[in-house]
Structure formats: C-alpha cells, structure tokens
Scaffold this motif. Structure first.
Motif, PDB file in Angstrom:
ATOM      1  N   ALA A 169       9.526  -4.929   9.886  1.00 47.67           N
ATOM      2  CA  ALA A 169      10.503  -3.546   9.785  1.00 47.67           C
ATOM      3  C   ALA A 169      10.904  -3.406   8.442  1.00 47.67           C
ATOM      4  O   ALA A 169      11.480  -4.281   7.933  1.00 47.67           O
ATOM      5  CB  ALA A 169      11.433  -4.119  10.548  1.00 47.67           C
ATOM      6  N   ILE A 170      10.633  -2.414   7.745  1.00 50.52           N
ATOM      7  CA  ILE A 170      10.974  -1.994   6.465  1.00 50.52           C
ATOM      8  C   ILE A 170      12.100  -1.029   6.397  1.00 50.52           C
ATOM      9  O   ILE A 170      11.873  -0.229   7.224  1.00 50.52           O
ATOM     10  CB  ILE A 170       9.780  -1.851   5.492  1.00 50.52           C
ATOM     11  CG1 ILE A 170       8.965  -0.598   5.855  1.00 50.52           C
ATOM     12  CG2 ILE A 170       8.765  -3.029   5.318  1.00 50.52           C
ATOM     13  CD1 ILE A 170       7.987  -0.105   4.737  1.00 50.52           C
ATOM     14  N   THR A 171      12.722  -0.779   5.451  1.00 56.57           N
ATOM     15  CA  THR A 171      13.658   0.295   5.153  1.00 56.57           C
ATOM     16  C   THR A 171      12.916   1.482   4.901  1.00 56.57           C
ATOM     17  O   THR A 171      11.975   1.375   4.222  1.00 56.57           O
ATOM     18  CB  THR A 171      14.862  -0.022   4.355  1.00 56.57           C
ATOM     19  OG1 THR A 171      14.411  -0.208   3.011  1.00 56.57           O
ATOM     20  CG2 THR A 171      15.581  -1.372   4.779  1.00 56.57           C
ATOM     21  N   ARG A 172      13.449   2.700   4.942  1.00 55.67           N
ATOM     22  CA  ARG A 172      12.700   3.861   4.443  1.00 55.67           C
ATOM     23  C   ARG A 172      12.855   3.743   3.077  1.00 55.67           C
ATOM     24  O   ARG A 172      12.029   4.372   2.361  1.00 55.67           O
ATOM     25  CB  ARG A 172      13.677   5.169   5.102  1.00 55.67           C
ATOM     26  CG  ARG A 172      13.385   5.713   6.478  1.00 55.67           C
ATOM     27  CD  ARG A 172      14.104   6.832   6.718  1.00 55.67           C
ATOM     28  NE  ARG A 172      13.438   7.988   7.557  1.00 55.67           N
ATOM     29  CZ  ARG A 172      14.071   8.864   8.045  1.00 55.67           C
ATOM     30  NH1 ARG A 172      15.278   9.125   7.413  1.00 55.67           N
ATOM     31  NH2 ARG A 172      13.374   9.654   8.857  1.00 55.67           N
ATOM     32  N   ALA A 173      14.054   3.515   2.494  1.00 59.03           N
ATOM     33  CA  ALA A 173      14.197   3.249   0.898  1.00 59.03           C
ATOM     34  C   ALA A 173      12.958   2.721   0.229  1.00 59.03           C
ATOM     35  O   ALA A 173      12.442   3.156  -0.807  1.00 59.03           O
ATOM     36  CB  ALA A 173      15.417   2.649   0.694  1.00 59.03           C
ATOM     37  N   LEU A 174      12.859   1.434   0.683  1.00 58.20           N
ATOM     38  CA  LEU A 174      11.693   0.666   0.232  1.00 58.20           C
ATOM     39  C   LEU A 174      10.186   1.348   0.547  1.00 58.20           C
ATOM     40  O   LEU A 174       9.591   1.349  -0.446  1.00 58.20           O
ATOM     41  CB  LEU A 174      11.600  -0.717   1.076  1.00 58.20           C
ATOM     42  CG  LEU A 174      10.432  -1.671   0.489  1.00 58.20           C
ATOM     43  CD1 LEU A 174      10.510  -1.647  -1.059  1.00 58.20           C
ATOM     44  CD2 LEU A 174      10.290  -2.967   1.061  1.00 58.20           C
ATOM     45  N   GLN A 175       9.955   1.947   1.594  1.00 60.62           N
ATOM     46  CA  GLN A 175       8.739   2.767   1.894  1.00 60.62           C
ATOM     47  C   GLN A 175       8.800   3.805   0.608  1.00 60.62           C
ATOM     48  O   GLN A 175       7.526   4.146   0.193  1.00 60.62           O
ATOM     49  CB  GLN A 175       8.490   3.229   3.175  1.00 60.62           C
ATOM     50  CG  GLN A 175       7.347   3.795   3.689  1.00 60.62           C
ATOM     51  CD  GLN A 175       6.139   2.784   3.616  1.00 60.62           C
ATOM     52  OE1 GLN A 175       6.178   1.735   3.925  1.00 60.62           O
ATOM     53  NE2 GLN A 175       5.305   3.178   2.933  1.00 60.62           N
ATOM     54  N   LYS A 176       9.866   4.458   0.516  1.00 57.16           N
ATOM     55  CA  LYS A 176       9.800   5.499  -0.269  1.00 57.16           C
ATOM     56  C   LYS A 176       9.496   5.132  -1.650  1.00 57.16           C
ATOM     57  O   LYS A 176       8.653   5.793  -2.422  1.00 57.16           O
ATOM     58  CB  LYS A 176      11.375   6.316  -0.331  1.00 57.16           C
ATOM     59  CG  LYS A 176      11.141   7.668  -1.228  1.00 57.16           C
ATOM     60  CD  LYS A 176      12.549   8.386  -1.193  1.00 57.16           C
ATOM     61  CE  LYS A 176      12.519   9.303  -1.906  1.00 57.16           C
ATOM     62  NZ  LYS A 176      14.143  10.299  -1.906  1.00 57.16           N
ATOM     63  N   ASP A 177      10.148   4.009  -2.268  1.00 61.16           N
ATOM     64  CA  ASP A 177       9.623   3.545  -3.591  1.00 61.16           C
ATOM     65  C   ASP A 177       8.245   2.985  -3.520  1.00 61.16           C
ATOM     66  O   ASP A 177       7.796   3.309  -4.789  1.00 61.16           O
ATOM     67  CB  ASP A 177      10.825   2.232  -3.456  1.00 61.16           C
ATOM     68  CG  ASP A 177      12.311   2.472  -3.928  1.00 61.16           C
ATOM     69  OD1 ASP A 177      12.257   3.770  -4.402  1.00 61.16           O
ATOM     70  OD2 ASP A 177      13.038   1.608  -3.690  1.00 61.16           O
ATOM     71  N   LEU A 178       7.809   2.583  -2.508  1.00 65.78           N
ATOM     72  CA  LEU A 178       6.124   2.107  -2.486  1.00 65.78           C
ATOM     73  C   LEU A 178       5.270   3.485  -2.901  1.00 65.78           C
ATOM     74  O   LEU A 178       4.413   3.101  -3.516  1.00 65.78           O
ATOM     75  CB  LEU A 178       5.901   1.452  -1.353  1.00 65.78           C
ATOM     76  CG  LEU A 178       6.821  -0.175  -1.279  1.00 65.78           C
ATOM     77  CD1 LEU A 178       6.400  -0.696   0.327  1.00 65.78           C
ATOM     78  CD2 LEU A 178       6.180  -0.979  -2.500  1.00 65.78           C
ATOM     79  N   GLU A 179       5.799   4.195  -1.973  1.00 68.32           N
ATOM     80  CA  GLU A 179       4.877   5.667  -2.147  1.00 68.32           C
ATOM     81  C   GLU A 179       4.979   6.104  -3.476  1.00 68.32           C
ATOM     82  O   GLU A 179       3.950   6.763  -4.016  1.00 68.32           O
ATOM     83  CB  GLU A 179       5.178   6.361  -0.832  1.00 68.32           C
ATOM     84  CG  GLU A 179       4.918   5.805   0.540  1.00 68.32           C
ATOM     85  CD  GLU A 179       5.320   6.751   1.669  1.00 68.32           C
ATOM     86  OE1 GLU A 179       5.884   7.743   1.215  1.00 68.32           O
ATOM     87  OE2 GLU A 179       4.988   6.257   2.830  1.00 68.32           O
ATOM     88  N   LEU A 180       6.164   6.417  -4.141  1.00 66.20           N
ATOM     89  CA  LEU A 180       6.381   7.143  -5.326  1.00 66.20           C
ATOM     90  C   LEU A 180       5.531   6.238  -6.546  1.00 66.20           C
ATOM     91  O   LEU A 180       5.258   6.657  -7.148  1.00 66.20           O
ATOM     92  CB  LEU A 180       7.979   7.172  -5.561  1.00 66.20           C
ATOM     93  CG  LEU A 180       8.400   7.900  -6.733  1.00 66.20           C
ATOM     94  CD1 LEU A 180       7.624   9.088  -6.902  1.00 66.20           C
ATOM     95  CD2 LEU A 180       9.780   7.883  -7.055  1.00 66.20           C
TER      96      LEU A 180
END
Length: 502
Positions: A337-348
């Motif tokens: 389970a990951i946070t939206r913020a981390l997923q956004k950072d990874l994608e950016l």
C-alpha cells in the motif's frame, strides 16, 4: 482482539490469543526479549527473567533446547496466577521443568543469592509506575552485574512511549556506568531492547536461533523469518549512540539522584515520546549505517511481513516497490500500500528523467527525485539502489540538464553507493550554492554532509558544516542533528544544546 494483563487498570502486556490474528507491539517485544539474546548468545545455558508479565518471555527462552535453567523473579504472586490465563500461548512458563518462578523482590533476590547466569532479562513495567524506576538505576545494574557469567548479557526492555529522549539518556548513563559495552535494538517503533555486557557484544545475530524448532515458531509468529529481520532492528552500539545520550546533560539515574523517578510521571501526563530514537533507523539518509560502517545488515525476509509495528520493514518494502517500478523490474513481493504522493513522485521522476519530458526547464521534479532518494537509498543494498541513478545518468537528456541538477543526481548516486568522499563533497557544494532550496532539501544536504564527513574521519569538516548551515535545523532539536553534532565534537555538545534550549 488482544487479551491484556492489567495491574490497577494499567496493561502490563497483551497477547492476541487468535493464532491467525495480528501480533501487537507487546507480543512482538516479549518474544524478541527472549529470542534476541539467544540469537546473539546461542550457547546460553542459564537465564534469569525479572518480572513474569504474561509469561511469554519465559516461555520463549524455554523454547531453546540448549537452555538448562530459567528462573523468573516475580514480586507479586497474583501476576503469575494472572499469566496462566494466556495458556496455551505461554505453556512453557508453567509446564517446562527447566523453569521455575521465584516470588521475591528482584533487588533482594540478587542481593541474597550467589547464582550466576548467562543471560539476565529485565522487563519491568513502565518507569512511572510506583517503585519500578529503581530497576533502572546505576545501583541496580551494579547489583546485577556480578550475577552474570563472563561474557553474559543483561537485556533491558525500555518503553519509548510516555517518556522523552532525555530521560532515556539517564537510563543509558546508569547502564553505561556499570557495563562497558552495550547495543540497542528496536523491538518496535516504541520499544527498545538494550543489551549490555562486560565483553564486546557479538557483531550480529546467528542463524542458529532458527534451528531451534520452538524458537523458530515463536519468531515466525511475529513475522521474524530471517536473521535479516533481526539486523533491521539494530540501532547502534555504545560508541555510536553515547555521544547523543551524553548531549542531554542529565546525570545517570541513581537511587541517590532518582532523575527517572522524579520526572517519569510528568512525562506520562504530558504524553511525551522517545520514539525519535527508534526512528533514527528510518531516516531518509542512512546515518546510522554511515556512523557504524563495520556492521552491514543482511536483507530482511523478502515478504517484508511484520511491519505493522516497525517502520523500517515497511520502508524497505516501499523501497523495493519504487526500484522495481522505476526500472520496470518484475516485483518479487505483493504490491504494498503506497501513498498517492509517493506514486506521483515516482511517475514524475520517470516522466522527466527516463522519458525526457522537458526536465531541464521544469525542475519541480527535483522535489520528487529527493523523495525517491529518501525512499530508496537507505533501505536497499548499494548494488540494488545505484541502478536507478545509473539509469538517470545514461538517459539521453542527462547531459542537457543544468549543472546543479546533475549535481543532485550525482549526490543521490553517491548516497546509494555509500561513497562517503563523493557524498561529502557534493553535499557541501550544494549547501553553498543552493541557498534558496527549501528546508527539506537543505536538511537532507546537511545530514548527508555531516554523516559523510564523520564517516570519512573529517569531524572538523562536519562541525564546520553544522556551524555554517545548521541554524534552521538546530532549532528543531531533532535527534539526528543532535547525534551528528555530538559526533563532530562531543566535548562541548551538551553545552550547545543546553544554550539552544534556553
């Protein structure tokens, strides 16, 4: 639903009686209190346990077939009777003929008996409970030490909730006054296990503990599946942590100067916490590893289970997810389970640096890159972490980046590789040039610069970095900066932080 043993309404231990249920921090700590010293000293034959609690620690040490004698000293017979309610989870405490329960005050017992042990385990209640703080004094540790065989271990369970780091330091001061060697493990995010001895402690836990079927079962129950799971809980030894504890400037807890007894109730009322000490193992920079490079940890179990009460394993799971996502590698574990913020950072990060979508002109991705570095670098072995930064360097747009952007990427690569020379130089240069970077970025740079300089033996350079760039961070009083400042120059550290507090 956990079952608790309560004294005057205060829980002194809880166990989930459902075999398939989630294990709480009390249960994890009680098992590790018995199993960890056996992993460090697998040849132990005789053990004393101070306080029966739920009986689970006594049961755990009796699961070792090599142990010949376990004596549990309990002042209150009703506690032992209450512990029977946890059967069969603690059956060894009452059924194994190698164990016996002695009803006596611990101080009286050790004063009047000449027995010696390979391991003495002390797990009293919280220090704010009346009378308990006397089991954390210099005089108590002095009384116990002659009852250890040469090379024997004293194990002290110390709760980090309802207390602050300064009071923890008084206990370590008392312990360190009587024992020349100690090391600290975090059983959970809110519980320390302190191991002390008259001889240097074993460098690492031994896998032999998992060869004992009963012990292995207890460890598996709390999701400790490999020696790497024990390594992950290591915080540091005396040389690493004593400068931090000395910085609080409080005297060692003593019967004649009862710092703990006089302050523990107030700390409980104010809901203080010393969890920042356990959190030193879960920083965005591998500070403890850099301060103690001779003790590399082995990887935890690949399932990364048991993270509900221990952040470092959760961070390790996230680190592997981030690496696999960025490098398009097949995941070897269930997706966490990951946070939206981390997923956004990874994608950016992936969009700008791997797919080269205008990275030069839109440097907001630097904030995401910093969080990726904090997520990955401290928790993965260098050979696994550096792949991310080497791929950045190999991308077609890397040479088009601004110099300061490439310098940040080089720094993240150096941290991943644990290259202290490059880390120190790059972080110091960025501190000097990136004056308008945000607090998070400058705190990261200062942590890296100071830790790398100390690891490289350049303590004066670490001190200069603190003096030049530490003003904003100093006011926060975070344990990591106190630790680094005190390693840079221990002799005036307590005075500086006392002045800052005023």
């Amino acid at each position: 639903e956990a079952t608790s043993l309560r004294t005057n309404g205060k829980s002194d231990g809880s166990i989930n009686m459902d075999p398939a249920g989630e294990r709480g921090s009390d249960e994890i700590t009680m098992v590790l209190t018995g199993a960890l010293p056996l992993a460090l000293k697998p040849d132990a034959k005789s053990i004393a346990v101070i306080g029966i609690g739920t009986g689970l620690t006594m049961h755990t040490v009796l699961e070792s077939l090599d142990v010949e004698r376990v004596e549990t000293i309990e002042i209150e017979p009703a506690m032992a009777e209450g512990a029977r309610g946890f059967a069969p989870r603690n059956s060894g405490a009452f059924a194994d003929p190698r164990g016996r329960i002695v009803f006596d005050d611990a101080k009286s017992f050790f004063s009047t008996h000449g027995r010696r042990y390979d391991i003495v385990i002390s797990e009293p209640s919280n220090p704010w409970v009346s009378g308990v703080s006397s089991l954390f004094t210099r005089e108590f540790y002095r009384r116990v030490r002659p009852h250890l065989n040469p090379g024997g271990l004293l194990v002290q369970w110390f709760q980090l909730y309802e207390i602050d780091a300064a009071l923890v330091s008084t206990v370590l001061g008392a312990l360190g006054a009587e024992f020349p060697h100690y090391a600290i493990y975090a059983a959970s995010d809110s519980d320390f296990l302190i191991l002390a001895s008259d001889a240097p402690l074993p460098a690492r836990a031994q896998a032999r503990v998992f060869e004992q079927p009963g012990l292995a079962k207890e460890l598996w129950t709390i999701h400790v599946l490999t020696v790497g799971d024990l390594d992950a809980r290591y915080v540091g030894n005396r040389a690493t942590l004593e400068p931090l504890f000395a910085s609080y400037g409080l005297p060692a807890n003593s019967d004649y100067y009862p710092v703990l007894d006089l302050n523990a109730a107030r700390e409980r009322f104010m809901d203080k916490s010393g969890a920042e000490l356990a959190a030193l193992g879960s920083l965005g920079v591998p500070v403890l590893e850099l301060l103690e490079p001779s003790r590399p940890g082995r990887p935890p179990n690949p399932l990364f289970q048991g993270a509900s009460d221990f952040a470092r394993l959760d961070h390790t799971r996230l680190a592997w997810y981030a690496r696999n996502f960025l490098l398009d590698a097949a995941a070897t574990e269930a997706e966490p389970a990951i946070t939206r913020a981390l997923q956004k950072d990874l994608e950016l990060f992936k969009l700008r640096l791997f797919e080269c979508r205008e990275p030069r002109e839109h440097d907001v991705w630097l904030h995401s890159a910093l969080r990726v570095a904090q997520t990955v670098n401290p928790y993965l072995p260098p050979e696994d972490a550096v792949g991310i930064w080497r791929r950045v360097r190999a991308s077609r747009c890397f040479s088009d980046l601004y110099d300061f952007q490439r310098a940040w990427m080089a720094l993240f690569d150096a941290v991943a590789a644990r290259d202290v020379q490059r880390m120190a130089g790059l972080a110091t240069a960025l501190l000097d040039s990136q004056k308008d970077a945000g607090n998070e970025a400058r705190e990261y740079l200062l942590e890296v610069a100071m830790a790398a300089d100390i690891a490289a033996g350049r303590r004066e350079d670490a001190l200069k970095a603190w003096q030049a760039h530490g003003e904003r961070e100093r006011r926060k009083g975070e344990a990591v900066f106190r630790l680094l400042r005190c390693h840079a120059r221990p002799q005036d550290c307590a005075r500086e932080f006392a002045q800052a507090a005023r």
